[in-house]
Design an enzyme around this catalytic site. Structure first.
Site, short mmCIF file in Angstrom:
data_model
loop_
_atom_site.label_atom_id
_atom_site.label_comp_id
_atom_site.label_asym_id
_atom_site.label_seq_id
_atom_site.Cartn_x
_atom_site.Cartn_y
_atom_site.Cartn_z
N HIS A 148 0.86 -1.20 0.00
CA HIS A 148 0.00 0.00 0.00
C HIS A 148 0.89 1.24 0.00
O HIS A 148 2.12 1.12 0.01
CB HIS A 148 -0.98 -0.02 1.17
CG HIS A 148 -0.34 -0.13 2.53
ND1 HIS A 148 0.50 0.84 3.03
CD2 HIS A 148 -0.41 -1.08 3.48
CE1 HIS A 148 0.91 0.49 4.23
NE2 HIS A 148 0.38 -0.69 4.53
N HIS B 155 3.90 1.50 2.50
CA HIS B 155 5.11 0.79 2.07
C HIS B 155 5.80 1.58 0.95
O HIS B 155 7.02 1.71 0.92
CB HIS B 155 4.79 -0.59 1.47
CG HIS B 155 4.00 -1.51 2.36
ND1 HIS B 155 2.80 -2.05 1.98
CD2 HIS B 155 4.26 -2.01 3.59
CE1 HIS B 155 2.35 -2.85 2.93
NE2 HIS B 155 3.22 -2.83 3.93
N CYS C 239 -1.22 -10.94 22.46
CA CYS C 239 -2.09 -10.56 21.34
C CYS C 239 -1.66 -11.35 20.12
O CYS C 239 -0.51 -11.24 19.68
CB CYS C 239 -2.01 -9.06 21.05
SG CYS C 239 -2.92 -8.62 19.54
N CYS D 210 -0.57 -9.09 17.14
CA CYS D 210 0.77 -8.49 17.24
C CYS D 210 1.86 -9.56 17.35
O CYS D 210 3.03 -9.26 17.20
CB CYS D 210 0.88 -7.60 18.47
SG CYS D 210 -0.22 -6.19 18.45
N CYS E 99 -5.53 -4.50 23.28
CA CYS E 99 -4.32 -4.25 22.50
C CYS E 99 -4.47 -2.90 21.81
O CYS E 99 -5.47 -2.64 21.17
CB CYS E 99 -4.14 -5.36 21.45
SG CYS E 99 -3.03 -4.85 20.12
N HIS F 157 -4.87 -3.57 17.91
CA HIS F 157 -5.96 -4.40 17.39
C HIS F 157 -7.28 -4.21 18.11
O HIS F 157 -8.30 -4.73 17.65
CB HIS F 157 -5.54 -5.87 17.43
CG HIS F 157 -4.41 -6.18 16.51
ND1 HIS F 157 -3.10 -6.11 16.91
CD2 HIS F 157 -4.40 -6.49 15.20
CE1 HIS F 157 -2.32 -6.39 15.88
NE2 HIS F 157 -3.07 -6.61 14.84
N LYS G 13 -6.19 6.67 9.85
CA LYS G 13 -5.06 5.90 9.36
C LYS G 13 -5.54 4.86 8.35
O LYS G 13 -6.55 4.23 8.53
CB LYS G 13 -4.37 5.20 10.53
CG LYS G 13 -3.06 4.54 10.11
CD LYS G 13 -2.61 3.50 11.14
CE LYS G 13 -1.57 2.58 10.52
NZ LYS G 13 -1.19 1.47 11.38
N LYS H 125 -6.44 -1.98 6.25
CA LYS H 125 -7.18 -2.93 5.45
C LYS H 125 -8.63 -3.02 5.94
O LYS H 125 -9.55 -3.07 5.15
CB LYS H 125 -6.50 -4.29 5.58
CG LYS H 125 -6.62 -5.15 4.35
CD LYS H 125 -5.80 -6.41 4.54
CE LYS H 125 -6.15 -7.46 3.51
NZ LYS H 125 -5.43 -8.71 3.76
ZN LIG Z 1 -2.37 -6.51 18.82
#
Ligand SMILES: [Zn+2]
Length: 511
Positions: free
Chosen positions: A17, A20, A125, A128, A142, A145, A293, A296
């Site tokens: 994306h 990157h 998590c 992660c 988290c 997430h 931000k 996906k």
């Molecule tokens: Zn996480």
């Protein structure tokens, strides 16, 4: 001088994306810039291919994991080829050579007593792939997430990271720009005020087996970060390769989401291995999309190849460097991209270039005229070119791309005003002003030569197109910048060439 620049190796659980693409374009621009300074450059990128998340993504795609990682790794590579990325080496963590070096390093660090076996219970998590402390969670979730971590108790191997806490604090304090920009250095120093935990570097195969087997215990694979970070060395054929001796230490470029592994795990790993720290850790912010931000799950991921296909590779590269202040977040929208293309590229630069060459063809048959005695107005052009270039060459390695380009565009603006003030079309009507017209036309095309040379790292194809139309031979092109950028090197009598417009306007739909 040797210059080793790296992007992170990208995690193959998702497609490339613009996040990157931004990191990779910045690294490419700097690699090209340093090559133009006459330095020997090694530019490395690649893909990170182990861990739970890759396994999950392969399962979701319904593919055997190796086939899946081959496919996504090739996608990244193709994206970089399509964005004119001049990498020298492409590392994959499933390469046997990488696996072997990671295992050798694990053996060495284990033998030196820096890896121990122990039991750990903690909040894990799965997203992660790491344990969290209570204090790292946000409302018990988290932070990335937004899910509650699972309590997990198991026997694992640990790297004695805590042992290096004081050394690391000292290293950061003694080298003020080692982690830059400063906000990220401060963030890490704040983090290091709390006791540093040891790092769990294994995962039991009973839970997850897609990784590098620990050389001292077959029941475990290596934690994906401990494996991935080592790519920066394996890509140089560490420990015995000539490339390693020549190019280490590295300039690392990363996005801020992977600051901690790079600023905490990696230097302490290097310290335990007895390897010199990296040169700099250069950290950039996020592209904010309309809905926050880019991610996906939010469905606002922009594919960099599609963008480059629609708007042009150089146009996207220029936008990245000009729009984002390195280190801070910036907003991405198609409207902002189109504005940059139409205003900066088509109008300011494109028109200056087309008008200047057009007049040189109209009044001097495309032959570069010999300048006469300069007037103060002409001298102003020369001084501005020199000042702007000195700033540019200082700002670029300091990662102030946006400011460097803004300065270059001020010079473009000055040349556009110079045309208005000197009014070559008037001079052309007066036979006694012929020498004056020669001087003005010379200053325009010579100024454009400087612009082309400085834009070369940012917009390689467009700069080459400019050099062709300016009729620049190798001596005025394929030489270190310091030699190319001397006022007056464009030879009177040399021939300009006609070519297509540099930057076509993007027509927006009429409402
Ligand atoms: Zn996480």
């Amino acid at each position: 001088m040797a210059y080793y620049i790296t992007t992170p190796i990208y995690y193959v659980n998702a497609e490339p994306h613009i996040g990157h693409a931004y990191t990779t374009v910045v690294a490419d621009v700097l690699a090209r810039f340093h090559r133009l300074q006459g330095e020997e450059v090694r530019f490395q990128t690649g893909t990170d291919e182990h861990g739970d998340k890759v396994l999950d993504a392969a399962a979701a795609a319904g593919l055997p994991v190796k086939e899946f990682v081959d496919r996504i790794s090739a996608r990244f590579r193709q994206s970089w080829d399509n964005l004119d990325i001049s990498y020298d080496n492409y590392v994959r963590t499933t390469d046997p050579a990488h696996v072997e070096v990671v295992q050798n390093i694990l053996t060495q660090v284990h033998d030196s007593g820096n890896i121990y076996f122990g039991e750990y219970g903690g909040l894990y998590c799965y997203g992660c792939e790491c344990f969290y402390l209570e204090r790292d969670l946000v409302d018990g979730l988290c932070p990335d997430h937004k899910v509650a971590p699972t309590f997990l108790k198991e026997e694992n191997y640990f790297f004695r990271m805590s042992k290096y806490q004081d050394w690391l604090i000292d290293q950061i304090k003694r080298h003020p720009d080692w982690i830059r920009p400063e906000r990220y250095r401060n963030e890490m120093l704040a983090f290091l005020k709390e006791p540093l935990e040891d790092l769990c570097i294994s995962r039991p195969k009973s839970r997850m087996d897609w990784g590098i087997t620990l050389p001292f215990d077959e029941r475990y694979v290596t934690y994906v970060w401990f494996d991935a970070l080592i790519n920066y060395l394996t890509g140089l054929d560490y420990p015995d390769g000539a490339a390693y001796r020549k190019f280490w230490p590295a300039q690392h470029f990363i996005a801020k989401d992977i600051l901690k592994p790079h600023a905490i795990y990696w230097p302490t790993m290097l310290k335990a291995m007895g390897v010199e720290p990296f040169q700099n850790l250069n950290v950039h912010g996020y592209w904010q999309m309309a809905a926050g931000k880019m991610s996906k799950s939010l469905g606002n991921v922009v594919d960099p190849e599609t963008l480059a296909g629609r708007f042009g590779i150089d146009q996207v590269r220029y936008f990245f460097l000009r729009e984002m202040v390195f280190g801070l977040d910036a907003h991405f929208s198609e409207a902002a991209l189109i504005t940059r293309i139409n205003a900066d590229l088509a109008n300011d630069l494109g028109n200056l270039f087309a008008r200047s060459l057009g007049m040189a063809f109209k009044y001097r048959q495309g032959v570069v005229p010999a300048p006469g005695v300069p007037e103060p107005l002409d001298q102003e052009v020369v001084t501005a070119a020199q000042t702007m270039t000195a700033d540019f060459l200082r700002l670029f390695p300091a990662l102030e791309f946006s400011k460097a380009l803004a300065g270059l565009w001020e010079f473009i603006g000055l040349l556009n005003r110079y045309i208005v003030t000197t009014a070559p079309w008037q001079l052309a009507k007066e036979p006694e002003a012929a020498a004056r017209l020669d001087t003005v036309l010379y200053h325009l095309v010579e100024g454009l030569r400087w612009i082309a040379a400085l834009l070369r790292p940012v917009m390689p194809a467009s700069a080459l197109q400019m050099s062709k139309q300016l009729g620049l031979g190798l001596a005025l092109w394929d030489q270190p910048l310091a030699q190319v950028l001397k006022w007056g090197r464009l030879t009177p009598g040399s021939l300009l060439a006609k070519g297509p417009p540099l930057f076509p306007r993007i027509e927006t739909e009429a409402k």
